[in-house]
Design an enzyme around this catalytic site. Structure first.
Site, PDB file in Angstrom:
ATOM      1  N   THR A  91     -46.781  89.685  -7.975  1.00 32.04           N
ATOM      2  CA  THR A  91     -46.536  88.362  -7.391  1.00 32.04           C
ATOM      3  C   THR A  91     -45.770  87.529  -8.405  1.00 32.04           C
ATOM      4  OG1 THR A  91     -48.561  87.485  -8.303  1.00 32.04           O
ATOM      5  CG2 THR A  91     -48.702  88.375  -6.087  1.00 32.04           C
ATOM      6  N   GLU A 103     -49.288  89.735  -1.076  1.00 28.77           N
ATOM      7  CA  GLU A 103     -50.629  90.252  -0.809  1.00 28.77           C
ATOM      8  C   GLU A 103     -50.808  90.714   0.635  1.00 28.77           C
ATOM      9  OE1 GLU A 103     -49.809  87.565  -2.405  1.00 28.77           O
ATOM     10  OE2 GLU A 103     -51.117  87.133  -4.103  1.00 28.77           O
ATOM     11  N   TRP A 160     -52.900  63.814   4.648  1.00 26.78           N
ATOM     12  CA  TRP A 160     -51.938  64.764   4.110  1.00 26.78           C
ATOM     13  C   TRP A 160     -50.577  64.626   4.779  1.00 26.78           C
ATOM     14  CZ3 TRP A 160     -54.949  70.080   3.738  1.00 26.78           C
ATOM     15  CH2 TRP A 160     -55.964  69.936   2.794  1.00 26.78           C
TER      16      TRP A 160
HETATM   17  P1  AMP Z   1     -44.627  85.681  -2.157  1.00 26.30           P
HETATM   18  O1  AMP Z   1     -45.919  86.344  -2.358  1.00 26.30           O
HETATM   19  O2  AMP Z   1     -43.842  85.478  -3.396  1.00 26.30           O
HETATM   20  O3  AMP Z   1     -43.833  86.379  -1.097  1.00 26.30           O
HETATM   21  O4  AMP Z   1     -44.888  84.207  -1.616  1.00 26.30           O
HETATM   22  C1  AMP Z   1     -45.721  83.968  -0.505  1.00 26.30           C
HETATM   23  C2  AMP Z   1     -45.691  82.515  -0.118  1.00 26.30           C
HETATM   24  O5  AMP Z   1     -44.403  82.149   0.407  1.00 26.30           O
HETATM   25  C3  AMP Z   1     -46.642  82.169   0.990  1.00 26.30           C
HETATM   26  O6  AMP Z   1     -47.961  81.996   0.531  1.00 26.30           O
HETATM   27  C4  AMP Z   1     -46.046  80.889   1.546  1.00 26.30           C
HETATM   28  O7  AMP Z   1     -46.405  79.768   0.759  1.00 26.30           O
HETATM   29  C5  AMP Z   1     -44.563  81.123   1.374  1.00 26.30           C
HETATM   30  N1  AMP Z   1     -43.986  81.566   2.655  1.00 26.30           N
HETATM   31  C6  AMP Z   1     -43.668  82.814   3.032  1.00 26.30           C
HETATM   32  N2  AMP Z   1     -43.129  82.811   4.269  1.00 26.30           N
HETATM   33  C7  AMP Z   1     -43.125  81.531   4.703  1.00 26.30           C
HETATM   34  C8  AMP Z   1     -42.710  80.871   5.900  1.00 26.30           C
HETATM   35  N3  AMP Z   1     -42.150  81.517   6.925  1.00 26.30           N
HETATM   36  N4  AMP Z   1     -42.885  79.525   5.967  1.00 26.30           N
HETATM   37  C9  AMP Z   1     -43.435  78.828   4.958  1.00 26.30           C
HETATM   38  N5  AMP Z   1     -43.831  79.403   3.796  1.00 26.30           N
HETATM   39  C10 AMP Z   1     -43.677  80.727   3.664  1.00 26.30           C
END
Ligand code: AMP
Length: 557
Positions: A185, A335, A449
């Site tokens: 991550t 994850e 919020w």
């Molecule tokens: P990663 O593990 O680096 O892929 O990041 C995951 C995070 O990206 C998620 O927990 C969200 O906060 C954000 N994320 C992924 N897809 C979306 C989406 N379609 N809209 C808003 N946030 C997203």
């Protein structure tokens, strides 16, 4: 009584066997670092993946052991996706955009025995080699004539290595729960954490993305894979492409608007996938260079999967207007393999106006079969799916992680098996998810919020706004108020007042940003996400004009 069905384990090697047997002639097109284009077929991928499996075994990598890749989306990386995992070893895809210390941390933490790298990362490899003493060799993913001139131990040439290996290889059959790939991550604080996927989770996730209400990937598709193979298995699409026999177009490092357009056109791509920011440069290019008729005539695009960050409404609208393509917003995280929810329409949405449909497409979508989603309040009670109440989003299912590699930091998992995503969200009665923020990004104003994602969406619809980020900044009366940080499109002299005026009426009055500041660029993480931590630090001393010392004179904004 048990059913009388065969216990055939779900293995990645069966995906490439299937692609070869049933879609062997379908093309894979790879754009290489040196600018050349390499064309071959699933039949050839299969043969070379077997060579990789033999070569990896020949290097002494035992099943379960890790090798790393530092590579763009190319055919050689694809061969590692199938060859390394099919042999029973584990492929750790490392994001080359990370800092050298994070790269060496991942290589060491995963105990990788070899590192495969694209020659454009030769300098990085040279830099990290000393910090990775347990790596036995580094394999340059090129031919002999392109070998980089670097002094590192155990430097080998990919093409020579696999040329010397046999194409005959019997994929071992083993328990489908065995590990296949390891991705870290891109956490903004602390060390990266490893998510260890299994053959079973990967195959099930592929089934999910191929379904009609997933990405509907089919044999007839030509996929432009913009999302990088060094981040969450490129959303699992290389595996889904093999499962369905789709044509796969790999862009290598050529991710600017002009190249993306050229590939969409030349390879007759029907679907492409990527984070929101990459599409802005595509729009920029087509707005300046390709008129409406040519665009429609030259391209075949029907779907664009946007995820990784919220898909701005303007991106959804422009794909529809410019290409006649439907944006499928997907939500997920490393994850969650990563696809967990997908925004497609229900029967009752067939009669929506285009405008109403665009609004719906800004949602993160509904849970795919296999994934459960729910929102919880601070006391861990479930929040009703009323589309109005936000809470902590949790997920569970067969392609959701159950722990981090080496069991580091298990605080996100509850005894009930739910994984706490760290996202704040609401779910509506139809099951559509709306992510309002990362929990650490949410703006708390006067006890309520404000969603930064919603504000950014509206700001991005302003024609002079190139990029926008909203952060919460301390306010003596309201605790926090939204600050809008904007990158203007070149040649525009739009003012803060113009933007606020534009936003007025499009969102609740008390959500309107208290200030707008203009910057040259916004900070992004190695996976293209806005780094709000950096922005919050930068603007921590910002004083709002609304933050008067005479607080008694203020009414609610
Ligand atoms: P990663 O593990 O680096 O892929 O990041 C995951 C995070 O990206 C998620 O927990 C969200 O906060 C954000 N994320 C992924 N897809 C979306 C989406 N379609 N809209 C808003 N946030 C997203």
């Amino acid at each position: 009584m048990n059913g009388l069905m065969q216990q055939r384990q779900l293995l990645i090697s069966d995906l490439i066997e299937h692609a070869c047997a049933h879609h062997g002639e379908r093309e894979v097109v790879s754009h290489l670092v040196d600018g050349s284009v390499y064309r071959y077929t699933w039949h050839d991928v299969h043969a070379r993946a077997k060579r990789v499996a033999n070569a990896v075994g020949g290097l002494g990598v035992a099943p379960g052991e890790r090798v790393s890749s530092l590579a763009w989306n190319t055919h050689r990386h694809l061969e590692l996706y199938f060859g390394v995992t099919g042999s029973g070893a584990v492929l750790t895809t490392v994001n080359p955009r990370l800092f050298a210390e994070q790269i060496s941390y991942i290589i060491n933490h995963s105990e990788s025995r070899y590192v495969f790298f694209d020659t454009s990362f030769s300098a990085t490899v040279e830099e990290i080699a000393k910090a990775c003493p347990n790596v036995q060799g580094f394999i340059a993913m090129c031919g002999r004539d392109q070998m980089p001139d670097i002094a590192i131990r155990g430097l080998r040439c990919y093409e020579e290595l696999i040329e010397a290996a046999d194409t005959k290889f019997d994929w071992p059959r083993f328990d489908e729960n065995r590990a296949s790939t390891l991705c870290y991550t891109s956490g903004t604080t602390g060390n990266p954490k490893g998510v260890l996927y299994s053959h079973r989770s990967t195959v099930l996730h592929s089934f999910g993305t191929c379904t009609a209400d997933g990405f509907a990937i089919a044999a007839r598709d030509s996929i432009l894979l913009v999302v990088p193979m060094f981040h969450v298995n490129a959303w699992g699409v290389p595996y889904a492409a093999a499962m369905s026999g789709a044509k796969l177009v790999l862009p290598g490092p050529w991710l600017d608007g002009e190249n993306i357009y050229r590939m969409l056109r030349n390879e007759r791509c029907t679907i492409t996938l990527g984070v929101p920011t990459v599409w802005l440069s595509l729009f920029d290019y087509v707005e300046k260079n390709v008129d409406d008729t040519r665009r429609r005539e030259e391209t075949q695009l029907t779907r664009v999967v946007v995820g990784g960050s919220a898909a701005p409404r303007i991106v959804i609208e422009k794909f529809e207007r410019y290409f006649g393509a439907f944006v499928i917003q997907a939500w997920g995280m490393s994850e969650t393999s990563p696809v967990a929810t997908v925004c497609t329409l229900l029967a009752k949405h067939q009669s929506l106006t285009l405008d109403q449909r665009f609004d719906l497409q800004t949602l993160q979508g509904r849970a795919m079969y296999g994934v459960e989603i729910a929102v919880f309040d601070d006391d861990l009670r479930r929040i009703p799916h009323d589309g109005k109440t936000a809470g902590q989003l949790k997920v569970r299912g067969p392609w959701i992680a159950s722990a981090y590699y080496k069991n580091e930091d298990d605080s996100a998992w509850g005894a009930d098996g739910w994984f706490a995503t760290g996202d704040v969200a609401m779910i509506d009665p139809d099951g559509y998810l709306r992510i309002t923020d990362r929990s650490k990004d949410v703006i708390k104003s006067g006890g309520e919020w404000i969603s930064s994602i919603d504000l950014e969406n509206v700001a991005l619809s302003h024609p002079a706004v190139q990029e926008a980020a909203v952060i919460g900044v301390a306010h003596s009366r309201w605790q926090e108020r939204p600050l809008l940080v904007v990158v203007k499109k070149p040649g525009n002299n739009v003012t803060s007042e113009d933007i606020i005026e534009f936003m007025r009426g499009r969102i609740a009055k008390w959500w309107l940003p208290d200030d707008v500041v203009f910057v040259e660029s916004l900070p992004h993480s190695a996976t293209g996400k806005l780094q709000k931590v950096v922005l919050r630090q930068k603007f921590s001393g910002h004083r709002f004009s609304t933050d008067l010392s005479d607080l008694t004179s203020m009414s609610r904004p």
